[in-house]
Enzyme design. Structure first.
Site, PDB file in Angstrom:
ATOM      1  N   GLN A  95      16.524  84.639  34.981  1.00 49.56           N
ATOM      2  CA  GLN A  95      15.120  84.851  35.299  1.00 49.56           C
ATOM      3  C   GLN A  95      14.574  86.070  34.564  1.00 49.56           C
ATOM      4  O   GLN A  95      13.395  86.378  34.662  1.00 49.56           O
ATOM      5  CB  GLN A  95      14.959  85.045  36.816  1.00 49.56           C
ATOM      6  CG  GLN A  95      15.351  83.824  37.623  1.00 49.56           C
ATOM      7  CD  GLN A  95      15.409  84.114  39.107  1.00 49.56           C
ATOM      8  OE1 GLN A  95      16.318  84.774  39.592  1.00 49.56           O
ATOM      9  NE2 GLN A  95      14.428  83.627  39.847  1.00 49.56           N
ATOM     10  N   VAL A  97      13.605  88.527  31.270  1.00 48.30           N
ATOM     11  CA  VAL A  97      12.919  88.307  29.994  1.00 48.30           C
ATOM     12  C   VAL A  97      13.293  89.381  28.979  1.00 48.30           C
ATOM     13  O   VAL A  97      12.635  89.527  27.956  1.00 48.30           O
ATOM     14  CB  VAL A  97      11.378  88.292  30.199  1.00 48.30           C
ATOM     15  CG1 VAL A  97      10.969  87.160  31.126  1.00 48.30           C
ATOM     16  CG2 VAL A  97      10.873  89.632  30.726  1.00 48.30           C
ATOM     17  N   HIS A 113      11.992  82.360  32.493  1.00 44.80           N
ATOM     18  CA  HIS A 113      10.702  83.035  32.568  1.00 44.80           C
ATOM     19  C   HIS A 113      10.222  83.555  31.221  1.00 44.80           C
ATOM     20  O   HIS A 113       9.337  84.411  31.169  1.00 44.80           O
ATOM     21  CB  HIS A 113      10.768  84.175  33.591  1.00 44.80           C
ATOM     22  CG  HIS A 113      10.960  83.691  34.995  1.00 44.80           C
ATOM     23  ND1 HIS A 113      11.275  84.531  36.047  1.00 44.80           N
ATOM     24  CD2 HIS A 113      10.898  82.437  35.530  1.00 44.80           C
ATOM     25  CE1 HIS A 113      11.398  83.825  37.164  1.00 44.80           C
ATOM     26  NE2 HIS A 113      11.167  82.554  36.874  1.00 44.80           N
ATOM     27  N   CYS A 126      -1.046  75.432  20.087  1.00 46.48           N
ATOM     28  CA  CYS A 126      -0.447  76.116  18.935  1.00 46.48           C
ATOM     29  C   CYS A 126       0.963  76.566  19.293  1.00 46.48           C
ATOM     30  O   CYS A 126       1.188  77.131  20.368  1.00 46.48           O
ATOM     31  CB  CYS A 126      -1.291  77.321  18.532  1.00 46.48           C
ATOM     32  SG  CYS A 126      -0.683  78.196  17.074  1.00 46.48           S
ATOM     33  N   CYS A 149      -3.569  84.987  16.327  1.00 46.55           N
ATOM     34  CA  CYS A 149      -2.594  84.074  15.741  1.00 46.55           C
ATOM     35  C   CYS A 149      -2.924  83.811  14.269  1.00 46.55           C
ATOM     36  O   CYS A 149      -4.061  83.449  13.938  1.00 46.55           O
ATOM     37  CB  CYS A 149      -2.605  82.761  16.528  1.00 46.55           C
ATOM     38  SG  CYS A 149      -1.559  81.470  15.814  1.00 46.55           S
ATOM     39  N   CYS A 152      -4.093  79.844  14.040  1.00 49.55           N
ATOM     40  CA  CYS A 152      -5.318  79.278  14.612  1.00 49.55           C
ATOM     41  C   CYS A 152      -6.364  80.308  14.997  1.00 49.55           C
ATOM     42  O   CYS A 152      -7.488  79.938  15.355  1.00 49.55           O
ATOM     43  CB  CYS A 152      -4.972  78.407  15.815  1.00 49.55           C
ATOM     44  SG  CYS A 152      -4.412  79.347  17.255  1.00 49.55           S
ATOM     45  N   GLY A 189      22.248  89.426  40.987  1.00 47.79           N
ATOM     46  CA  GLY A 189      21.049  90.219  40.756  1.00 47.79           C
ATOM     47  C   GLY A 189      19.733  89.532  41.016  1.00 47.79           C
ATOM     48  O   GLY A 189      18.709  89.908  40.439  1.00 47.79           O
ATOM     49  N   THR A 190      19.701  88.535  41.864  1.00 38.49           N
ATOM     50  CA  THR A 190      18.447  87.852  42.174  1.00 38.49           C
ATOM     51  C   THR A 190      18.370  87.550  43.661  1.00 38.49           C
ATOM     52  O   THR A 190      19.393  87.288  44.294  1.00 38.49           O
ATOM     53  CB  THR A 190      18.299  86.546  41.363  1.00 38.49           C
ATOM     54  OG1 THR A 190      17.125  85.856  41.793  1.00 38.49           O
ATOM     55  CG2 THR A 190      19.500  85.637  41.531  1.00 38.49           C
ATOM     56  N   ALA A 234      27.914  94.406  40.862  1.00 41.17           N
ATOM     57  CA  ALA A 234      28.250  93.423  39.828  1.00 41.17           C
ATOM     58  C   ALA A 234      28.828  94.079  38.582  1.00 41.17           C
ATOM     59  O   ALA A 234      29.624  93.465  37.863  1.00 41.17           O
ATOM     60  CB  ALA A 234      27.013  92.618  39.448  1.00 41.17           C
TER      61      ALA A 234
END
Length: 259
Positions: A95, A97, A113, A126, A149, A152, A189-190, A234
Site C-alpha cells: 500500500q 508509494v 496505491h 493520456c 504533459c 497533450c 505494517g498495515t 518487523a
C-alpha cells in the site's frame, strides 16, 4: 492464534507473499497515515487535498506532500524489513508509494496505491508517465518534471491513488493472483482495514495459505483473523527469518541503521 513457539517460515512454505503498509517504512521518517499521530490527524489540510474531487486545485499541495515523501524515501533508503523481504525473494503487495521495496531489490511488487516516485498526466486518456527527481516545493518543476504533459498539455500530477479514485486494475489483479497462490501470506505494517487490501489475507487463507500478522501493536481482534500474530518489531522479525532461511548466523547484515 498459535500459543506455541513464535512462528517462523519452514521448508514447506514455498510461495511466501508479503502485504505491507506504511508501518514498514515508518523507520525512515515517513510516518504512518492513520491514528492520533498519523499524517491525516497532524495535517488535516493534507488529508483534505487527497480527494480526487479537488483536482486540479489541490495539485500544489499534492506536489509538496508527495515530493517531500519521495525525497525522504530516497534519502534514507530501505529499512531492514524491506531488505529482508527482498533477500527472501518473496513477491510483495504494498500500500506504500515510496518505492523502497524496489530499492531493496524486490523484483515483483504490486503497488496498489501508485508511486510517489513517478508523475502522470492529469488527462484520463493520456498514458504519459515519467520518473521524478524529488525535490522541494509545490510545483512539478521542483521535482524534475514539466508542469504540463508534453503529449497533450494537461497538468501533471504525482502518480498516487487519491480518495475516490480506483486502484490500478493491473496491480490489483496481480495482488489477487499472488494472494491466491501463496502458501504463506504475511501482513506487515498495515492496519488491514482499508479495502480492497483488507480482503487479501482472508483470500489467501481461503486458498489454503497460513496467514501471519507482524505488528508491534496488533489491532484488537487480530488473533481471530490470522493464524499467527507476532507482536514484535518487523525489523527484527523479518531479518531473523531471512537468517534462518539462508542459515546465516550472527547479527543481521541487512540492517544498515545498526542496532
Amino acid at each position: 492464534m498459535s500459543t506455541a513457539a513464535p512462528f517462523v517460515p519452514g521448508p514447506e512454505h514455498r510461495e511466501v507473499v508479503f502485504l505491507t503498509g506504511s508501518g514498514l517504512s515508518a523507520r525512515t521518517g515517513l510516518g504512518t497515515f492513520r491514528g492520533p499521530e498519523g499524517l491525516w490527524a497532524l495535517e488535516p489540510e493534507t488529508e483534505q487535498a487527497m480527494h480526487a474531487s479537488l483536482l486540479p486545485t489541490s495539485l500544489p499541495q499534492l506536489w509538496a506532500v508527495w515530493g517531500r515523501m519521495a525525497s525522504i524515501a530516497l534519502a534514507h533508503g530501505p529499512t531492514p524489513g524491506h531488505r529482508a523481504i527482498a533477500r527472501l525473494g518473496a513477491p510483495v503487495i504494498t500500500q506504500n508509494v515510496d518505492g523502497l521495496h524496489q530499492a531493496a531489490g524486490s523484483e515483483v511488487v504490486a503497488e496498489l496505491h501508485g508511486s510517489a516516485l513517478h508523475a502522470v498526466c492529469l488527462g484520463r486518456r493520456c498514458d504519459w508517465r515519467a520518473v521524478l527527481a524529488p525535490g522541494e516545493g509545490s510545483s512539478p518543476e521542483g521535482h524534475g518534471v514539466p508542469g504540463h504533459c508534453p503529449r497533450c498539455g494537461e497538468p501533471t500530477r504525482p502518480d498516487v491513488v487519491l480518495f475516490d479514485e480506483q486502484l490500478p486494475s493491473a496491480e490489483l489483479e496481480l495482488a489477487m493472483r499472488l494472494a491466491q497462490r501463496a502458501d504463506l501470506f504475511v501482513v506487515v505494517g498495515t492496519s488491514g482495514v482499508v479495502f480492497p487490501a483488507a480482503q487479501l489475507a482472508p483470500l489467501a487463507r481461503e486458498h489454503g495459505a497460513t496467514t501471519v500478522l507482524v505488528d508491534i501493536a496488533p489491532p484488537h481482534g487480530s488473533s481471530e483473523l490470522f493464524d499467527h500474530v507476532l507482536a514484535e518489531d518487523a525489523h527484527e522479525v523479518l531479518p531473523a527469518w531471512e537468517r534462518r532461511v539462508h542459515r546465516v548466523g550472527g547479527t543481521s547484515f541487512l540492517d544498515p541503521f545498526g542496532a
